[in-house]
Design a protein around this motif. Structure first.
Motif, PDB file in Angstrom:
ATOM      1  N   GLY A 110       0.909 -12.192   7.836  1.00 43.37           N
ATOM      2  CA  GLY A 110       0.723 -11.207   6.777  1.00 43.37           C
ATOM      3  C   GLY A 110      -0.632 -11.304   6.111  1.00 43.37           C
ATOM      4  O   GLY A 110      -1.442 -12.178   6.446  1.00 43.37           O
ATOM      5  N   SER A 166       6.928  -6.664  -0.752  1.00 46.96           N
ATOM      6  CA  SER A 166       8.327  -6.227  -0.702  1.00 46.96           C
ATOM      7  C   SER A 166       8.374  -4.694  -0.738  1.00 46.96           C
ATOM      8  O   SER A 166       7.590  -4.080  -1.452  1.00 46.96           O
ATOM      9  CB  SER A 166       9.062  -6.798  -1.916  1.00 46.96           C
ATOM     10  OG  SER A 166      10.399  -6.401  -1.909  1.00 46.96           O
ATOM     11  N   GLY A 189       5.136 -12.426  -0.404  1.00 51.39           N
ATOM     12  CA  GLY A 189       4.294 -11.472  -1.139  1.00 51.39           C
ATOM     13  C   GLY A 189       2.811 -11.756  -1.016  1.00 51.39           C
ATOM     14  O   GLY A 189       2.293 -11.904   0.095  1.00 51.39           O
ATOM     15  N   ASP A 193      -2.936 -14.616  -0.303  1.00 48.48           N
ATOM     16  CA  ASP A 193      -4.167 -14.229  -1.007  1.00 48.48           C
ATOM     17  C   ASP A 193      -4.535 -15.300  -2.026  1.00 48.48           C
ATOM     18  O   ASP A 193      -5.698 -15.638  -2.200  1.00 48.48           O
ATOM     19  CB  ASP A 193      -3.975 -12.878  -1.720  1.00 48.48           C
ATOM     20  CG  ASP A 193      -3.722 -11.746  -0.741  1.00 48.48           C
ATOM     21  OD1 ASP A 193      -4.471 -11.637   0.241  1.00 48.48           O
ATOM     22  OD2 ASP A 193      -2.763 -10.981  -0.949  1.00 48.48           O
ATOM     23  N   ARG A 216      -1.983 -10.722 -15.290  1.00 45.97           N
ATOM     24  CA  ARG A 216      -2.220  -9.784 -14.176  1.00 45.97           C
ATOM     25  C   ARG A 216      -2.681  -8.436 -14.715  1.00 45.97           C
ATOM     26  O   ARG A 216      -3.489  -7.754 -14.099  1.00 45.97           O
ATOM     27  CB  ARG A 216      -0.951  -9.620 -13.333  1.00 45.97           C
ATOM     28  CG  ARG A 216      -0.634 -10.885 -12.569  1.00 45.97           C
ATOM     29  CD  ARG A 216       0.370 -10.642 -11.474  1.00 45.97           C
ATOM     30  NE  ARG A 216      -0.265 -10.103 -10.276  1.00 45.97           N
ATOM     31  CZ  ARG A 216       0.371  -9.946  -9.125  1.00 45.97           C
ATOM     32  NH1 ARG A 216       1.626 -10.281  -9.016  1.00 45.97           N
ATOM     33  NH2 ARG A 216      -0.249  -9.454  -8.079  1.00 45.97           N
TER      34      ARG A 216
HETATM   35  N1  UDP Z   1       0.333  -6.543   3.127  1.00 52.69           N
HETATM   36  C1  UDP Z   1       0.333  -6.637   4.514  1.00 52.69           C
HETATM   37  N2  UDP Z   1       0.657  -5.533   5.242  1.00 52.69           N
HETATM   38  C2  UDP Z   1       0.974  -4.350   4.663  1.00 52.69           C
HETATM   39  C3  UDP Z   1       1.010  -4.272   3.239  1.00 52.69           C
HETATM   40  C4  UDP Z   1       0.685  -5.398   2.494  1.00 52.69           C
HETATM   41  O1  UDP Z   1       0.046  -7.682   5.073  1.00 52.69           O
HETATM   42  O2  UDP Z   1       1.240  -3.401   5.399  1.00 52.69           O
HETATM   43  C5  UDP Z   1      -0.008  -7.740   2.344  1.00 52.69           C
HETATM   44  C6  UDP Z   1      -1.151  -7.604   1.357  1.00 52.69           C
HETATM   45  O3  UDP Z   1      -2.377  -7.787   2.032  1.00 52.69           O
HETATM   46  C7  UDP Z   1      -0.856  -8.721   0.376  1.00 52.69           C
HETATM   47  C8  UDP Z   1       0.651  -8.907   0.485  1.00 52.69           C
HETATM   48  O4  UDP Z   1       1.079  -8.051   1.526  1.00 52.69           O
HETATM   49  O5  UDP Z   1      -1.441  -9.918   0.822  1.00 52.69           O
HETATM   50  C9  UDP Z   1       1.444  -8.642  -0.771  1.00 52.69           C
HETATM   51  O6  UDP Z   1       0.966  -7.588  -1.507  1.00 52.69           O
HETATM   52  P1  UDP Z   1       1.383  -7.384  -3.034  1.00 52.69           P
HETATM   53  O7  UDP Z   1       0.585  -8.279  -3.909  1.00 52.69           O
HETATM   54  O8  UDP Z   1       1.375  -5.914  -3.293  1.00 52.69           O
HETATM   55  O9  UDP Z   1       2.898  -7.893  -3.009  1.00 52.69           O
HETATM   56  P2  UDP Z   1       3.848  -8.332  -4.163  1.00 52.69           P
HETATM   57  O10 UDP Z   1       3.942  -9.821  -4.050  1.00 52.69           O
HETATM   58  O11 UDP Z   1       3.266  -7.853  -5.472  1.00 52.69           O
HETATM   59  O12 UDP Z   1       5.107  -7.642  -3.764  1.00 52.69           O
END
Ligand code: UDP
Length: 244
Positions: A110, A166, A189, A193, A216
């Protein structure tokens, strides 16, 4: 499944703290079949009430960890207080430490190209003995999924970390649950990063005071809409509990 699983807005959440979540993780790693670990916050719980597939993924998960101060407040309102918020990223750290101690391995799937490799190098540095046996970025077409599953299984990881955000990450694992050979899979998530150094985590003060959302917001004010999810969630829990 845990001895105690409560429901928040109809979505299951396990009554775990860091210690019990970690002991269950160890059991998963030692037993056959892939166990799905999900770490919903209040935003994901609200999404699950509107998204049947996500709801199904959470219900089928072997462990549902409460990653959000909103869930801890909600559990108090519902009369089954959760002991603490078990943040997904801290739980991931403890899981990686265990894998390192026991010479086990992880696959990082990811995030944007290059991020998983950077994160993996930092993890191996932080947890000597940990084996990062594969990485793959999270941007792919549906027709590439077969190849991704083959790549993950060929690397034979004990733990699969899926960082697609998610509900993509939960739905991906649910779809391939029968075919994955890892012992556990966890949706993480944006954790890669953070591990890679691309995204800053909130300083301890904010984290300890349940103010991660504020930090954030200061960093990314355009996320304000997502942040309104927390008060909206609290109101939903209160109204549903009182059956207004
Ligand atoms: N991401 C990915 N593929 C996708 C969409 C998102 O690998 O098609 C990755 C994005 O690069 C990030 C991670 O998913 O590293 C999570 O993103 P976000 O912070 O929006 O997730 P949250 O933890 O807030 O749900």
């Amino acid at each position: 499944m845990s001895e105690e699983r409560i429901k928040i807005l109809g979505v299951p959440v396990d009554m775990v703290n860091f210690d019990s979540a970690l002991s269950r993780f160890k059991e998963f790693i030692e037993s056959d079949g892939v166990s799905l670990i999900v770490t919903p916050n209040s935003e994901i719980v609200v999404n699950a009430t509107k998204n049947e597939e996500l709801q199904r993924a959470i219900q089928s998960a072997e462990m549902v960890i409460p990653d959000g101060i909103g869930l801890v407040y909600a559990s108090k309102i519902l009369g089954h207080p959760l002991e603490e918020r078990v943040t997904g990223i801290d739980f991931l750290g403890k899981s990686l430490a265990y894998l390192a101690e026991t010479g086990k391995s992880v696959f990082l799937f990811g995030s944007k190209p290059g991020i998983a490799e950077k994160a993996g190098a930092k993890m191996e540095e932080a947890y000597p003995g940990l084996k990062v046996v594969g990485t793959r970025n999270g941007y792919f077409k549906p027709e590439e999924e077969e190849e991704i599953i083959a790549e993950i299984n060929a690397a034979k990881p004990d733990l699969l970390c899926v960082a697609l955000g998610s509900p993509k990450q939960e739905l991906f694992v649910l779809k391939y649950k029968e075919r994955l050979t890892a012992k556990a899979a966890i949706g993480i998530g944006g954790s890669l990063d953070v591990w890679s150094g691309e995204l800053k985590r909130a300083p301890e003060f904010y984290r300890n005071h349940g103010l991660e959302w504020l930090y954030r917001f200061i960093q990314e004010p355009t996320r304000y809409k997502r942040m309104l999810a927390l008060p909206a969630f609290m109101l939903k829990v209160i109204f549903k509990n009182n059956k207004y």
